[in-house]
Design a protein around this motif. Sequence first.
Motif, PDB file in Angstrom:
ATOM      1  N   HIS A 115      -4.964  -5.814  -7.754  1.00  0.00           N
ATOM      2  CA  HIS A 115      -4.091  -5.482  -6.865  1.00  0.00           C
ATOM      3  C   HIS A 115      -4.262  -6.579  -5.794  1.00  0.00           C
ATOM      4  O   HIS A 115      -5.117  -7.344  -5.788  1.00  0.00           O
ATOM      5  CB  HIS A 115      -3.947  -4.003  -6.327  1.00  0.00           C
TER       6      HIS A 115
ATOM      7  N   ASP B 147       2.581  -7.095  -5.912  1.00  0.00           N
ATOM      8  CA  ASP B 147       1.546  -7.374  -5.026  1.00  0.00           C
ATOM      9  C   ASP B 147       1.598  -8.913  -4.680  1.00  0.00           C
ATOM     10  O   ASP B 147       0.537  -9.311  -3.869  1.00  0.00           O
ATOM     11  CB  ASP B 147       0.360  -6.809  -5.546  1.00  0.00           C
TER      12      ASP B 147
ATOM     13  N   THR C 115      -1.037   0.617  -4.599  1.00  0.00           N
ATOM     14  CA  THR C 115      -0.294  -0.461  -4.058  1.00  0.00           C
ATOM     15  C   THR C 115       0.689  -0.489  -5.099  1.00  0.00           C
ATOM     16  O   THR C 115       0.704   0.259  -6.479  1.00  0.00           O
ATOM     17  CB  THR C 115      -0.928  -1.819  -4.141  1.00  0.00           C
TER      18      THR C 115
ATOM     19  N   SER D 132      -0.302  -2.431  -8.387  1.00  0.00           N
ATOM     20  CA  SER D 132      -1.752  -2.376  -9.079  1.00  0.00           C
ATOM     21  C   SER D 132      -1.610  -2.168 -10.597  1.00  0.00           C
ATOM     22  O   SER D 132      -0.812  -1.610 -11.374  1.00  0.00           O
ATOM     23  CB  SER D 132      -2.266  -0.850  -8.583  1.00  0.00           C
TER      24      SER D 132
END
Length: 227
Positions: A57, A83, A138, A141
């Motif tokens: 992430h 991300d 997140t 992830s």
Amino acid sequence: MLIAGFPAPALGTNCWIVAPAAGEQCVIIDPGIGVVDQLEDVLTKHRLHPAAVILTHGHIDHTFSVAPVCGAKDIPAYIHPADADQLADPWSYIGAPKGTPMFGLEYTEPSDVKALADGETITLAGVEITTTLAPGHTPGSLVFGVETPDAPVLFSGDLLFAGSIGRVDLPGGSAQAMLESLARVVLPMDDATVVKPGHGPDTTIARERATNPYLLQVATDLPRTGL
């Protein structure tokens, strides 16, 4: 299969190195804050040649050394698109002004960034890696699955720790998404799977299924909620 790892000196983020064997190419997972010298020692010890960096992430404690590592070795970094913006602006995720030195160090963005998709199987450095999207910590992830002769291995990032899970209170985090990821990604896994997390010691799916309070909660709620 060669798997080596060590915690970063700042925040204890585990940096993992995976290769078919000593003397081969390797993949680096989550090079965090201040790991460059330790990483070089591992590479030298096992005579390894990095082919890529892959990121579970975008949080800075997992990505801080991506640019120096990728730049020195002339290799790409891989991350889920959700991300990827954190590689350009990690400050926004900790509420700091852009360009603020972190831990007294200057962060730089990697120049060669490639996308990883959910459910993708890629071969890097002769290692077949399965990527699974597991949001919650997140939005982007990922966890990485690798088959070894001894047992399946899961690089779980900050989804699953020994006895715990990643936090969900930072920007982009979601408690509901985390529970859904634990139910969808972790619970169906083989008990023999060795978990190599983003922080802390190794564990197994069997151990976490039996003792991790969050997995126990999800398993209990599963029939009722349909997660």
